[in-house]
Enzyme design. Structure first.
Site, PDB file in Angstrom:
ATOM      1  N   ASP A   1       0.831  -1.210   0.000  1.00 50.24           N
ATOM      2  CA  ASP A   1       0.000   0.000   0.000  1.00 50.24           C
ATOM      3  C   ASP A   1       0.861   1.254   0.000  1.00 50.24           C
ATOM      4  O   ASP A   1       2.085   1.203   0.033  1.00 50.24           O
ATOM      5  CB  ASP A   1      -0.901   0.003   1.236  1.00 50.24           C
ATOM      6  CG  ASP A   1      -2.010  -1.018   1.127  1.00 50.24           C
ATOM      7  OD1 ASP A   1      -2.299  -1.467   0.016  1.00 50.24           O
ATOM      8  OD2 ASP A   1      -2.574  -1.368   2.179  1.00 50.24           O
TER       9      ASP A   1
ATOM     10  N   LYS B   1      -3.690   1.781  -2.016  1.00 50.28           N
ATOM     11  CA  LYS B   1      -5.004   2.062  -1.470  1.00 50.28           C
ATOM     12  C   LYS B   1      -4.973   3.359  -0.681  1.00 50.28           C
ATOM     13  O   LYS B   1      -4.315   3.488   0.329  1.00 50.28           O
ATOM     14  CB  LYS B   1      -5.453   0.930  -0.557  1.00 50.28           C
ATOM     15  CG  LYS B   1      -5.801  -0.313  -1.330  1.00 50.28           C
ATOM     16  CD  LYS B   1      -6.112  -1.458  -0.407  1.00 50.28           C
ATOM     17  CE  LYS B   1      -7.319  -1.136   0.450  1.00 50.28           C
ATOM     18  NZ  LYS B   1      -7.650  -2.261   1.337  1.00 50.28           N
TER      19      LYS B   1
ATOM     20  N   MET C   1      -6.505   8.558  10.430  1.00 52.49           N
ATOM     21  CA  MET C   1      -6.793   9.164   9.121  1.00 52.49           C
ATOM     22  C   MET C   1      -7.876  10.230   9.262  1.00 52.49           C
ATOM     23  O   MET C   1      -8.791  10.312   8.437  1.00 52.49           O
ATOM     24  CB  MET C   1      -7.284   8.086   8.129  1.00 52.49           C
ATOM     25  CG  MET C   1      -6.295   6.978   7.912  1.00 52.49           C
ATOM     26  SD  MET C   1      -4.912   7.626   6.948  1.00 52.49           S
ATOM     27  CE  MET C   1      -3.813   6.216   6.950  1.00 52.49           C
TER      28      MET C   1
END
Lengths: 255, 255
Positions: free
Chosen positions: B44, B66, B179
């Site tokens: 990723d 991703k 996030m």
């Protein structure tokens, strides 16, 4: 140990290192590097012998055997020991099960070191709260099933020091209780009293990530009886994600 | 790599490996062992280049990048890729930032593998939810201060797929949002609407555990403005434990 990335290891410093959840290969690369250079290692009950075997033969090894309610050394004495050995200019590793800042009293040790002016580094570890379920085939989060998880401990001393908000905890998708076997009957009563359905699926994993791992599945209504024969340490997982264990269990230690 | 403890690495198997929170030395020993023997690595966006440097030059490297809202490969295609390479009898490592079962969609990949009859192993990683605060001097639990912590994500796709119970989350001692930078204004409004006091201390850590780490402290009332200049990825920590950052900050990357 990583070819392109090497940080120094310093004398007169205390390294608060997480040993991980049990499987010795789940220690971090940084943690293993430090163990191999340690001059003093202060360690707890749940640290795997394979990790201690990495410590140089010349190092001082001090077992402080912290278990709930029965400490070989009181917390303050552990802190004094770390400060004393750092002042003697040693490379000091404080090795703790799981992660040092997840119910490991690492925060208290860091505060004592900061107040004494001793430099320290925190080396996080793989926490049992996530890895023990993972070894039983249970992801703590899963799209469409669990978008949050919460972690609490069943240690008597920690529980009594804090007023936990069980009405909030009962509503988190996935709830993980560390060191919770003795308090399991109380836990399932409390969660049901706060509105969690009796048929909520629950998993109890004892000796997770080790050759002695055992996992028992049930519901809030029956898990206390089903898991009564398990031995400590155990991790309790409450929530829909425990339904995945049947399909996703991949770790099958030799009997 | 641990002298006394070596498990086999098998062909035709997929290893779902957590790369850890950023600092490459926080990968596990098991994870590094697997990277060094990998024949296929599927990785990723947030994986450190120092880790990829450990992969044999002969291995196939597949970047699936991703990121929220923009995938180089859709999730189903990633799963088909893993299944295909395992059927070709390769040693396949699926390398994910943090821990594969904490908002990493590792659970979906494990299900796809199980349904296809492909053997797999989960190698947990150090999660950013705990390690990023630790590198900023913030223990997610602390005696007398925080006896529980909860973790959620700010990924749009995950948030929309789930109805989170914010009135419960607002009452957990320590709340970690992964996030979460773009959703920070919404988060602070939501927590206050559910009764969390405006003067609740908050920390936002961007690029945690790396040389680019930055930490900004504030309160629910002012953190959105204070942290507006930070860059992603960022971890948000809400709760009394963030007050410890001033005393316990130990990681000071070179500017």
């Amino acid at each position: 140990m990583l070819h392109s990335h090497n940080r120094p290891v310093e004398r007169g410093k205390v390294y608060l290192v997480g040993a991980g959840p049990g499987d010795p290969e789940l220690i971090t690369v940084r943690g293993l590097t430090l163990l191999r250079q340690a001059e003093v290692v202060v360690y707890d009950r749940l640290v795997h012998p394979a990790l201690l075997a990495e410590v140089p033969a010349t190092a001082e090894r001090i077992y402080v055997g912290k278990t709930p309610g029965r400490h070989v050394l009181p917390q303050e004495a552990i802190q004094e020991l770390l400060i004393d050995r750092a002042r003697r200019n040693r490379i000091v590793v404080r090795l703790k099960g799981g992660d040092p800042f997840v119910f490991g009293r690492g925060g208290e040790e860091a505060r004592a070191l900061a107040q004494a002016g001793i430099p320290f580094e925190v080396v996080p570890g793989v926490t049992s709260a996530i890895a023990v379920p993972a070894y039983a085939g249970i992801p703590v989060t899963q799209r469409g099933m669990a978008g949050s998880f919460a972690v609490v401990t069943g240690h008597r001393c920690d529980l009594e020091a804090l007023a936990l908000d069980w009405s909030a905890l009962a509503r988190i998708d996935t709830l993980v209780l560390l060191m919770g076997l003795r308090r399991l009957p109380e836990l399932v009563r409390t969660l049901q009293a706060h509105g969690r359905a009796p048929d909520t699926p629950v998993a109890v994993i004892s000796n997770g990530t080790t050759a002695a791992q055992q996992c028992v599945l049930g519901t809030l209504a029956d898990i206390a009886e089903r898991a009564a024969h398990l031995s400590t340490p155990a991790t309790v997982v409450v929530g829909e994600v425990t339904r995945l264990a049947d399909d996703l269990a991949w770790f099958h230690p030799e009997p």
